[in-house]
Design a protein around this motif. Structure first.
Motif, PDB file in Angstrom:
ATOM      1  N   VAL A 166       1.739 -10.656 -29.240  1.00 22.16           N
ATOM      2  CA  VAL A 166       3.070 -10.494 -28.651  1.00 22.16           C
ATOM      3  C   VAL A 166       3.014  -9.495 -27.492  1.00 22.16           C
ATOM      4  O   VAL A 166       3.545  -9.748 -26.409  1.00 22.16           O
ATOM      5  CB  VAL A 166       4.107 -10.061 -29.716  1.00 22.16           C
ATOM      6  CG1 VAL A 166       5.428  -9.682 -29.068  1.00 22.16           C
ATOM      7  CG2 VAL A 166       4.318 -11.176 -30.738  1.00 22.16           C
TER       8      VAL A 166
ATOM      9  N   ARG B 157       6.656 -15.003 -36.319  1.00 18.63           N
ATOM     10  CA  ARG B 157       5.840 -13.865 -36.759  1.00 18.63           C
ATOM     11  C   ARG B 157       5.892 -13.669 -38.276  1.00 18.63           C
ATOM     12  O   ARG B 157       4.852 -13.524 -38.918  1.00 18.63           O
ATOM     13  CB  ARG B 157       6.298 -12.617 -36.025  1.00 18.63           C
ATOM     14  CG  ARG B 157       5.593 -11.364 -36.438  1.00 18.63           C
ATOM     15  CD  ARG B 157       5.999 -10.154 -35.622  1.00 18.63           C
ATOM     16  NE  ARG B 157       7.408 -10.145 -35.288  1.00 18.63           N
ATOM     17  CZ  ARG B 157       7.917  -9.524 -34.236  1.00 18.63           C
ATOM     18  NH1 ARG B 157       7.145  -8.853 -33.423  1.00 18.63           N
ATOM     19  NH2 ARG B 157       9.204  -9.555 -33.994  1.00 18.63           N
TER      20      ARG B 157
ATOM     21  N   ILE C 168      -1.086  -9.996 -34.782  1.00 20.70           N
ATOM     22  CA  ILE C 168       0.132 -10.694 -34.376  1.00 20.70           C
ATOM     23  C   ILE C 168       0.883  -9.871 -33.331  1.00 20.70           C
ATOM     24  O   ILE C 168       1.307 -10.393 -32.298  1.00 20.70           O
ATOM     25  CB  ILE C 168       1.015 -11.017 -35.596  1.00 20.70           C
ATOM     26  CG1 ILE C 168       0.246 -11.963 -36.537  1.00 20.70           C
ATOM     27  CG2 ILE C 168       2.340 -11.631 -35.163  1.00 20.70           C
ATOM     28  CD1 ILE C 168       0.854 -12.108 -37.903  1.00 20.70           C
ATOM     29  N   GLU C 169       1.035  -8.577 -33.599  1.00 26.38           N
ATOM     30  CA  GLU C 169       1.704  -7.723 -32.626  1.00 26.38           C
ATOM     31  C   GLU C 169       0.917  -7.653 -31.322  1.00 26.38           C
ATOM     32  O   GLU C 169       1.490  -7.601 -30.234  1.00 26.38           O
ATOM     33  CB  GLU C 169       1.905  -6.315 -33.201  1.00 26.38           C
ATOM     34  CG  GLU C 169       2.833  -6.261 -34.384  1.00 26.38           C
ATOM     35  CD  GLU C 169       4.189  -6.891 -34.121  1.00 26.38           C
ATOM     36  OE1 GLU C 169       4.761  -6.679 -33.028  1.00 26.38           O
ATOM     37  OE2 GLU C 169       4.684  -7.615 -35.012  1.00 26.38           O
TER      38      GLU C 169
ATOM     39  N   LYS D   7       2.931 -13.868 -41.090  1.00 29.50           N
ATOM     40  CA  LYS D   7       2.587 -12.706 -41.899  1.00 29.50           C
ATOM     41  C   LYS D   7       2.754 -12.964 -43.399  1.00 29.50           C
ATOM     42  O   LYS D   7       1.939 -12.526 -44.210  1.00 29.50           O
ATOM     43  CB  LYS D   7       3.434 -11.494 -41.517  1.00 29.50           C
ATOM     44  CG  LYS D   7       3.006 -10.831 -40.245  1.00 29.50           C
ATOM     45  CD  LYS D   7       3.857  -9.595 -39.979  1.00 29.50           C
ATOM     46  CE  LYS D   7       3.386  -8.845 -38.769  1.00 29.50           C
ATOM     47  NZ  LYS D   7       4.188  -7.659 -38.496  1.00 29.50           N
TER      48      LYS D   7
ATOM     49  N   ARG E 125       7.954 -14.446 -31.781  1.00 27.57           N
ATOM     50  CA  ARG E 125       8.676 -13.512 -32.657  1.00 27.57           C
ATOM     51  C   ARG E 125       9.314 -14.246 -33.832  1.00 27.57           C
ATOM     52  O   ARG E 125       9.301 -13.753 -34.955  1.00 27.57           O
ATOM     53  CB  ARG E 125       9.753 -12.780 -31.872  1.00 27.57           C
ATOM     54  CG  ARG E 125       9.206 -11.677 -31.024  1.00 27.57           C
ATOM     55  CD  ARG E 125      10.337 -10.841 -30.451  1.00 27.57           C
ATOM     56  NE  ARG E 125       9.791  -9.748 -29.698  1.00 27.57           N
ATOM     57  CZ  ARG E 125      10.166  -9.446 -28.460  1.00 27.57           C
ATOM     58  NH1 ARG E 125      11.111 -10.132 -27.866  1.00 27.57           N
ATOM     59  NH2 ARG E 125       9.617  -8.430 -27.840  1.00 27.57           N
TER      60      ARG E 125
END
Length: 185
Positions: free
Chosen positions: A65, A174, A61-62, A178, A171
């Motif tokens: 981004v 996110r 996920i990061e 998660k 964001r």
């Protein structure tokens, strides 16, 4: 500056300070000139991605981004290149759409495995299919991206604000990705 349809080879050769014969000697025709410029722009951007991929987070996920932040930085660092690529991919010139789509598939085929390489799976729940989870995250990010691409096509929104809104949307979603959307029981 003028877009493909409005760009004349006379104007191009005059601004480049070369003869029309020389242009056609090297490129053959306006379509090939356009495709060669597209390839050059893609090479510039992909070289930056190659370099940055060494430093992105292992969290999927990061990573998504961070790569989209890179797109924003590239837009600031290479505004003409990014504008050209955006226009080429979102509004391909008539008669070149298939060739541009072929280049997009090649790029996707090369970079999608790199995006998924070395993903940290230690935080994934053990009771889920991790490959499906990664596929879902990528599909989700692509779907959000398509929403903004559609807005660009329909409204001609400013690409900088479009990418900023895209990152903000990622964001905001996110934590839902998660941790899910249901309460823990």
């Amino acid at each position: 500056e003028s877009g493909y349809a409005a760009a004349s080879t006379n104007t191009i050769t005059r601004k480049a300070g070369i003869s029309k014969g020389l242009l056609f000697h090297y490129f053959g025709n306006k379509q090939q000139l356009y495709l060669d410029v597209l390839d050059f722009c893609m090479e510039q951007v992909l070289a930056r991605f190659d370099e940055e991929l060494k430093y992105v987070s292992r969290d999927i996920i990061e990573r998504i981004v961070e790569l989209n932040k890179l797109k924003i930085r590239l837009n600031a660092d290479l505004p003409l290149t990014q504008r050209f690529l955006t226009e080429a991919f979102l509004k391909p010139p008539e008669g070149l759409a298939k060739e541009i789509a072929r280049r997009q598939v090649q790029m996707y085929t090369k970079y999608m495995p790199l995006l998924l390489e070395n993903v940290d799976r230690s935080n994934f729940r053990e009771d889920i299919d991790q490959e499906k989870a990664i596929e879902m995250v990528v599909t989700f990010a692509n779907a959000i991206g398509e929403k903004y691409i559609q807005a660009y096509r329909e409204k001609g929104a400013d690409i900088d604000s479009l990418l900023d809104a895209f990152i903000e949307d990622l964001r905001n979603c996110r934590d839902m990705i998660k941790y899910g959307i249901y309460k823990n029981k």
